[in-house]
Design an enzyme around this catalytic site. Structure first.
Site, PDB file in Angstrom:
ATOM      1  N   GLY A 164       0.832  -1.209   0.000  1.00 33.74           N
ATOM      2  CA  GLY A 164       0.000   0.000   0.000  1.00 33.74           C
ATOM      3  C   GLY A 164       0.858   1.247   0.000  1.00 33.74           C
ATOM      4  O   GLY A 164       0.555   2.239   0.664  1.00 33.74           O
ATOM      5  N   ALA A 165       1.948   1.212  -0.767  1.00 40.84           N
ATOM      6  CA  ALA A 165       2.987   2.250  -0.650  1.00 40.84           C
ATOM      7  C   ALA A 165       2.936   3.301  -1.758  1.00 40.84           C
ATOM      8  O   ALA A 165       3.829   4.127  -1.863  1.00 40.84           O
ATOM      9  CB  ALA A 165       4.373   1.594  -0.609  1.00 40.84           C
ATOM     10  N   ARG A 220       0.907   5.694  -1.855  1.00 40.01           N
ATOM     11  CA  ARG A 220       0.529   6.994  -1.258  1.00 40.01           C
ATOM     12  C   ARG A 220       0.426   6.844   0.254  1.00 40.01           C
ATOM     13  O   ARG A 220       0.643   5.760   0.808  1.00 40.01           O
ATOM     14  CB  ARG A 220      -0.803   7.454  -1.848  1.00 40.01           C
ATOM     15  CG  ARG A 220      -1.958   6.559  -1.468  1.00 40.01           C
ATOM     16  CD  ARG A 220      -3.295   7.162  -1.870  1.00 40.01           C
ATOM     17  NE  ARG A 220      -4.362   6.536  -1.121  1.00 40.01           N
ATOM     18  CZ  ARG A 220      -5.477   6.043  -1.662  1.00 40.01           C
ATOM     19  NH1 ARG A 220      -5.642   6.102  -2.968  1.00 40.01           N
ATOM     20  NH2 ARG A 220      -6.403   5.508  -0.897  1.00 40.01           N
ATOM     21  N   VAL A 264      -2.808  -7.553  -2.410  1.00 38.95           N
ATOM     22  CA  VAL A 264      -2.227  -8.346  -1.309  1.00 38.95           C
ATOM     23  C   VAL A 264      -3.106  -9.519  -0.885  1.00 38.95           C
ATOM     24  O   VAL A 264      -2.639 -10.430  -0.204  1.00 38.95           O
ATOM     25  CB  VAL A 264      -1.903  -7.469  -0.073  1.00 38.95           C
ATOM     26  CG1 VAL A 264      -0.833  -6.448  -0.391  1.00 38.95           C
ATOM     27  CG2 VAL A 264      -3.160  -6.805   0.493  1.00 38.95           C
ATOM     28  N   SER A 290      -4.337  -0.112  14.335  1.00 34.71           N
ATOM     29  CA  SER A 290      -4.986   1.204  14.421  1.00 34.71           C
ATOM     30  C   SER A 290      -5.534   1.385  15.827  1.00 34.71           C
ATOM     31  O   SER A 290      -5.852   0.400  16.509  1.00 34.71           O
ATOM     32  CB  SER A 290      -6.151   1.263  13.422  1.00 34.71           C
ATOM     33  OG  SER A 290      -6.979   2.379  13.680  1.00 34.71           O
ATOM     34  N   TYR A 350     -13.461  -2.926  10.401  1.00 36.38           N
ATOM     35  CA  TYR A 350     -12.083  -2.413  10.492  1.00 36.38           C
ATOM     36  C   TYR A 350     -11.503  -2.633  11.902  1.00 36.38           C
ATOM     37  O   TYR A 350     -10.351  -3.042  12.050  1.00 36.38           O
ATOM     38  CB  TYR A 350     -12.121  -0.930  10.139  1.00 36.38           C
ATOM     39  CG  TYR A 350     -10.798  -0.224  10.045  1.00 36.38           C
ATOM     40  CD1 TYR A 350      -9.976  -0.368   8.931  1.00 36.38           C
ATOM     41  CD2 TYR A 350     -10.380   0.641  11.060  1.00 36.38           C
ATOM     42  CE1 TYR A 350      -8.769   0.326   8.835  1.00 36.38           C
ATOM     43  CE2 TYR A 350      -9.184   1.333  10.969  1.00 36.38           C
ATOM     44  CZ  TYR A 350      -8.387   1.175   9.851  1.00 36.38           C
ATOM     45  OH  TYR A 350      -7.197   1.862   9.762  1.00 36.38           O
ATOM     46  N   ALA A 351     -12.319  -2.386  12.941  1.00 37.54           N
ATOM     47  CA  ALA A 351     -11.847  -2.579  14.322  1.00 37.54           C
ATOM     48  C   ALA A 351     -11.500  -4.040  14.563  1.00 37.54           C
ATOM     49  O   ALA A 351     -10.468  -4.360  15.178  1.00 37.54           O
ATOM     50  CB  ALA A 351     -12.923  -2.120  15.308  1.00 37.54           C
ATOM     51  N   ALA A 408     -10.650  -6.249  12.277  1.00 37.38           N
ATOM     52  CA  ALA A 408      -9.453  -6.579  11.498  1.00 37.38           C
ATOM     53  C   ALA A 408      -8.194  -6.053  12.199  1.00 37.38           C
ATOM     54  O   ALA A 408      -7.178  -6.759  12.292  1.00 37.38           O
ATOM     55  CB  ALA A 408      -9.559  -5.995  10.091  1.00 37.38           C
ATOM     56  N   LYS A 409      -8.261  -4.824  12.696  1.00 36.73           N
ATOM     57  CA  LYS A 409      -7.066  -4.224  13.299  1.00 36.73           C
ATOM     58  C   LYS A 409      -6.733  -4.848  14.661  1.00 36.73           C
ATOM     59  O   LYS A 409      -5.566  -4.894  15.058  1.00 36.73           O
ATOM     60  CB  LYS A 409      -7.243  -2.708  13.422  1.00 36.73           C
ATOM     61  CG  LYS A 409      -7.243  -1.982  12.067  1.00 36.73           C
ATOM     62  CD  LYS A 409      -6.008  -2.316  11.232  1.00 36.73           C
ATOM     63  CE  LYS A 409      -5.730  -1.296  10.147  1.00 36.73           C
ATOM     64  NZ  LYS A 409      -4.602  -1.705   9.280  1.00 36.73           N
TER      65      LYS A 409
HETATM   66  P1  NAP Z   1      -4.514   5.229   2.124  1.00 43.02           P
HETATM   67  O1  NAP Z   1      -4.048   6.629   1.920  1.00 43.02           O
HETATM   68  O2  NAP Z   1      -5.910   4.886   1.755  1.00 43.02           O
HETATM   69  O3  NAP Z   1      -3.480   4.262   1.368  1.00 43.02           O
HETATM   70  C1  NAP Z   1      -3.678   2.884   1.386  1.00 43.02           C
HETATM   71  C2  NAP Z   1      -2.986   2.277   0.187  1.00 43.02           C
HETATM   72  O4  NAP Z   1      -3.216   0.862   0.228  1.00 43.02           O
HETATM   73  C3  NAP Z   1      -3.552   2.795  -1.134  1.00 43.02           C
HETATM   74  O5  NAP Z   1      -2.496   3.162  -1.996  1.00 43.02           O
HETATM   75  C4  NAP Z   1      -4.334   1.606  -1.646  1.00 43.02           C
HETATM   76  O6  NAP Z   1      -4.361   1.491  -3.066  1.00 43.02           O
HETATM   77  C5  NAP Z   1      -3.549   0.447  -1.075  1.00 43.02           C
HETATM   78  N1  NAP Z   1      -4.332  -0.776  -1.095  1.00 43.02           N
HETATM   79  C6  NAP Z   1      -5.635  -0.926  -0.764  1.00 43.02           C
HETATM   80  N2  NAP Z   1      -6.021  -2.197  -0.944  1.00 43.02           N
HETATM   81  C7  NAP Z   1      -4.949  -2.870  -1.409  1.00 43.02           C
HETATM   82  C8  NAP Z   1      -4.721  -4.216  -1.801  1.00 43.02           C
HETATM   83  N3  NAP Z   1      -5.688  -5.138  -1.757  1.00 43.02           N
HETATM   84  N4  NAP Z   1      -3.490  -4.560  -2.248  1.00 43.02           N
HETATM   85  C9  NAP Z   1      -2.503  -3.639  -2.316  1.00 43.02           C
HETATM   86  N5  NAP Z   1      -2.654  -2.359  -1.959  1.00 43.02           N
HETATM   87  C10 NAP Z   1      -3.867  -1.973  -1.515  1.00 43.02           C
HETATM   88  O7  NAP Z   1      -4.356   4.760   3.646  1.00 43.02           O
HETATM   89  P2  NAP Z   1      -3.365   5.279   4.803  1.00 43.02           P
HETATM   90  O8  NAP Z   1      -4.099   6.260   5.605  1.00 43.02           O
HETATM   91  O9  NAP Z   1      -2.029   5.589   4.258  1.00 43.02           O
HETATM   92  O10 NAP Z   1      -3.295   3.944   5.705  1.00 43.02           O
HETATM   93  C11 NAP Z   1      -2.239   3.004   5.636  1.00 43.02           C
HETATM   94  C12 NAP Z   1      -2.432   1.954   6.715  1.00 43.02           C
HETATM   95  O11 NAP Z   1      -2.490   2.585   8.002  1.00 43.02           O
HETATM   96  C13 NAP Z   1      -3.736   1.164   6.594  1.00 43.02           C
HETATM   97  O12 NAP Z   1      -3.525  -0.171   6.980  1.00 43.02           O
HETATM   98  C14 NAP Z   1      -4.649   1.865   7.547  1.00 43.02           C
HETATM   99  O13 NAP Z   1      -5.679   1.012   7.966  1.00 43.02           O
HETATM  100  C15 NAP Z   1      -3.687   2.222   8.658  1.00 43.02           C
HETATM  101  N6  NAP Z   1      -4.130   3.335   9.492  1.00 43.02           N
HETATM  102  C16 NAP Z   1      -4.338   4.583   8.975  1.00 43.02           C
HETATM  103  C17 NAP Z   1      -4.743   5.604   9.805  1.00 43.02           C
HETATM  104  C18 NAP Z   1      -4.990   7.022   9.330  1.00 43.02           C
HETATM  105  O14 NAP Z   1      -5.425   7.868  10.136  1.00 43.02           O
HETATM  106  N7  NAP Z   1      -4.730   7.355   8.075  1.00 43.02           N
HETATM  107  C19 NAP Z   1      -4.955   5.355  11.178  1.00 43.02           C
HETATM  108  C20 NAP Z   1      -4.734   4.080  11.661  1.00 43.02           C
HETATM  109  C21 NAP Z   1      -4.317   3.069  10.820  1.00 43.02           C
HETATM  110  P3  NAP Z   1      -5.500   2.200  -3.948  1.00 43.02           P
HETATM  111  O15 NAP Z   1      -5.234   3.643  -3.854  1.00 43.02           O
HETATM  112  O16 NAP Z   1      -5.249   1.680  -5.324  1.00 43.02           O
HETATM  113  O17 NAP Z   1      -6.796   1.790  -3.363  1.00 43.02           O
END
Ligand code: NAP
Length: 250
Positions: free
Chosen positions: A10-11, A13, A61, A139, A151-152, A154-155
């Site tokens: 998920g890298a 962005r 993934v 999370s 989501y809760a 899963a996390k």
């Molecule tokens: P994000 O901006 O939505 O980025 C997530 C990335 O994962 C996107 O590039 C997405 O691709 C990719 N992705 C989604 N499904 C996928 C799959 N099946 N295979 C490969 N890549 C996939 O999210 P983020 O905020 O950076 O979050 C990253 C992680 O931190 C996540 O696990 C999230 O649950 C966790 N997290 C985030 C927060 C927060 O406040 N942001 C808080 C707690 C935990 P597409 O763009 O193509 O969909």
């Protein structure tokens, strides 16, 4: 120069992109994984421009065969992976009575099945090297969050998974830890703001009022914690959940 290879899922962005850039700066060759290979190009180009090594890999993934093929390709083109950051994630928020089975399954699939498949596919090269680092993104929602039953769950599952990896793989020099972020400024939180009808700045200001350090987090805040967990010196830290949330969480 660190010759080790790291995979960050998920890298393309958000947090994953921040982690990929940071690990490259730390000297790792970095496989930048996301659903869309072309979407990874920006991060890969930035890393290469800074003098690092990186490879864009498009993979879902949750797809077993695709994960196996991706890890084989990374081993051949960058080196056998000994660092794995399971970061790919999605949200499909809704109150329980409105949550569809598809939305439940999709969230379980990316966070849990995805983390499992990547860990299983990479543990062999870590054991072979007698050294490895796995970091899984949990999370604060693991503690319960209205509208996020899927989501809760899963996390929270990611935390149990992480502790089990720590128990099984420790004897081979492999650590496994989880990071549980609070509010981090990414497209994921921007989408939540939109869903509840708030501008992102307004949403961030509201969130910051509840955070002891009085600000929302950034991908760099998480990348810093990942950098610690994967460092050479962190070999005695395993099975932990680090809340990176600007204040205490339990
Ligand atoms: P994000 O901006 O939505 O980025 C997530 C990335 O994962 C996107 O590039 C997405 O691709 C990719 N992705 C989604 N499904 C996928 C799959 N099946 N295979 C490969 N890549 C996939 O999210 P983020 O905020 O950076 O979050 C990253 C992680 O931190 C996540 O696990 C999230 O649950 C966790 N997290 C985030 C927060 C927060 O406040 N942001 C808080 C707690 C935990 P597409 O763009 O193509 O969909």
């Amino acid at each position: 120069m660190n010759a080790r290879t790291a995979i960050v899922t998920g890298a393309a962005r958000g947090i994953g992109a921040g982690v990929a850039r940071r690990l490259a700066a730390d000297g790792f060759a970095v496989a930048v994984l996301d659903l869309d290979e072309a979407g990874c190009k920006g991060v890969v180009d930035e890393i290469v421009t800074e003098g690092g090594r990186a490879l864009a890999v498009g993979v879902d993934v949750a797809e077993e065969d695709a994960v196996t093929a991706a890890v084989e390709r990374i081993a051949a083109e960058l080196g056998k992976p000994t660092v794995l950051v399971n970061n790919a994630g999605i949200i499909r928020d809704n109150l329980l009575f409105k949550m569809s089975v598809d939305d439940w399954d999709a969230v379980m699939s990316v966070h849990l099945r995805g983390s499992f498949l990547l860990a299983r596919a990479t543990q062999g090269s870590m054991i072979e090297a007698g050294w490895g680092r796995i970091v899984n993104l949990s999370s604060t929602s693991a503690l319960g969050n209205r509208g996020q039953a899927n989501y809760a769950a899963a996390k929270a599952g990611v935390q149990g998974f992480t502790k089990t990896l720590a128990l099984e793989l420790g004897r081979y020099g492999v650590t496994a830890n989880a990071i549980a972020p609070g509010f981090i400024e990414t497209e994921m939180t921007a989408a939540t703001a939109e869903r509840i009808g708030l501008g992102f700045d307004e949403f961030k200001t509201m969130a910051a009022k509840e955070i002891p350090v009085a600000r929302t987090g950034t991908p760099d805040d998480i990348a810093h914690a990942v950098s610690f967990f994967v460092s050479e010196g962190a070999g005695f830290v395993s099975g932990q959940v680090l809340y990176v949330a600007g204040g205490p969480k339990a």
